[in-house]
Design an enzyme around this catalytic site. Structure first.
Site, short mmCIF file in Angstrom:
data_model
loop_
_atom_site.label_atom_id
_atom_site.label_comp_id
_atom_site.label_asym_id
_atom_site.label_seq_id
_atom_site.Cartn_x
_atom_site.Cartn_y
_atom_site.Cartn_z
N CYS A 135 0.86 -1.18 0.00
CA CYS A 135 0.00 0.00 0.00
C CYS A 135 0.90 1.23 0.00
O CYS A 135 2.12 1.12 0.08
CB CYS A 135 -0.94 -0.01 1.20
SG CYS A 135 -0.11 -0.28 2.77
N ASN B 206 -3.03 5.88 -10.24
CA ASN B 206 -3.07 5.83 -11.71
C ASN B 206 -4.08 4.84 -12.29
O ASN B 206 -3.92 4.40 -13.42
CB ASN B 206 -1.69 5.50 -12.30
CG ASN B 206 -0.73 6.66 -12.15
OD1 ASN B 206 -1.00 7.74 -12.65
ND2 ASN B 206 0.35 6.44 -11.42
N THR C 175 5.90 6.47 -6.53
CA THR C 175 6.79 7.15 -7.47
C THR C 175 6.56 8.67 -7.49
O THR C 175 7.47 9.41 -7.83
CB THR C 175 6.64 6.59 -8.91
OG1 THR C 175 5.29 6.76 -9.34
CG2 THR C 175 7.01 5.13 -8.98
N ASP D 119 -2.93 -2.35 -2.44
CA ASP D 119 -2.45 -1.29 -3.33
C ASP D 119 -3.16 0.04 -3.09
O ASP D 119 -3.09 0.95 -3.91
CB ASP D 119 -2.55 -1.68 -4.81
CG ASP D 119 -1.75 -0.74 -5.72
OD1 ASP D 119 -0.68 -0.27 -5.29
OD2 ASP D 119 -2.21 -0.45 -6.84
#
Length: 305
Positions: free
Chosen positions: A33, A263, A78, A258
């Site tokens: 996560c 995205n 990211t 997650d």
């Protein structure tokens, strides 16, 4: 108001997730996560490829408790680049219930690595998905892997199935445990018996240090159905892939939500229904316990095992 403007069309995480019907085993770990910001406190990286919504540690921990998990593994997103402060803050605020996976550059000092270790970091992530990151030279990554191996950390790798052949030699030379994100993103449309997926299974079979997360069906699914509106058989096209990995490599699999699902373009899943995906891929209590408790504890909290 946040100082950051979200990427146009950004999907925020699902509000008010359902309570899972599947009862997680005691001590279950959400092993993948993220936290995003909040941007006013932990700014997003200038070089980022997307700007997300805020998703705070408090919101992550509330979800953990709601779904029935005991612990989290917070993976550096990211959008924060190699500035690990938001992830580290989440780990340090968790009362020992969170561990972290960092993104680091070659320039990091040994003292800084030790600080990350003390904060709860146990791995680094190497991202090979070209639309998400700029390419880091492999010699730099190998040098980092050699340094973190001394701390007992592992390397998490994120790549797409089509790129495995060209990355094979690099991956198999890594001197650590290697954890693959989301089964190496197989092309579900090609079927579970595709050459592409067979190569991934061979990669795991021939290299005992390779583990896999069997997570993110919402990213991989082609025909669904989606984890929305109470759907109890969500992403059934992904089930045969994940189940094959779980059943063949029961000691080397991990699972995570997650959250907050960076995205996603198509839909935002109900995290409660995502948890209900688990018994479809790990059909026995023993497999569930390995996937959700024993394996992540061995990797992230070995001192408690």
């Amino acid at each position: 108001m946040s100082q950051f403007e979200k990427t146009p069309g950004w999907l925020d995480w699902y509000q008010g997730p359902s309570k899972p019907k599947f009862q997680l085993p005691a001590g279950a770990v959400d092993a993948h996560c993220h936290v995003f910001g909040p941007g006013n406190e932990f700014p997003f990286a200038p070089e980022r490829k997307y700007t997300p919504c805020d998703a705070s540690k408090a919101q992550l921990f509330a979800l953990r408790d709601h779904l029935g998990f005991a612990r989290n593994v917070v993976v550096q997103a990211t959008c924060h680049g190699a500035d690990n402060r938001a992830m580290v803050d989440a780990c340090q605020s968790s009362g020992g219930k969170a561990r972290g996976v960092a993104t680091v550059k070659r320039s990091i000092s040994d003292a800084e690595l030790q600080q990350l270790h003390d904060a709860g970091v146990r791995g680094v992530r190497f991202n090979f998905v070209k639309r998400l990151v700029d390419f880091t030279p492999k010699d730099e990554l190998m040098e980092i892997a050699g340094r973190i191996a001394k701390l007992g950390w592992h390397v998490v790798i994120y790549f797409e199935a089509v790129d495995l052949p060209e990355l094979w030699d690099f991956f198999t030379a890594l001197p650590t445990t290697v954890v693959v994100d989301h089964m190496g993103r197989p092309d579900i449309a090609k079927g579970v018996d595709s050459e592409e997926f067979a190569l991934f299974l061979k990669f795991m079979r021939e290299h005992q240090n390779v583990w896999s997360k069997v997570s993110c069906p919402e990213r991989l699914s082609v025909t669904g159905p989606k984890a929305l509106h109470g759907e109890q058989s969500a992403y059934r096209d992904v089930v045969p892939f994940a189940r094959r990995v779980v059943e063949e490599f029961p000691e080397r699999v991990l699972w995570g939500t997650d959250w907050p699902h960076p995205n996603l373009k198509d839909h935002m899943p109900d995290d409660g229904l995502l948890v209900d995906f688990i018994p479809h891929i790990a059909p026995t209590a023993e497999l569930q316990r390995k996937l959700l408790v024993d394996n992540p504890m061995r990797l992230y909290w070995p001192e408690e095992v």
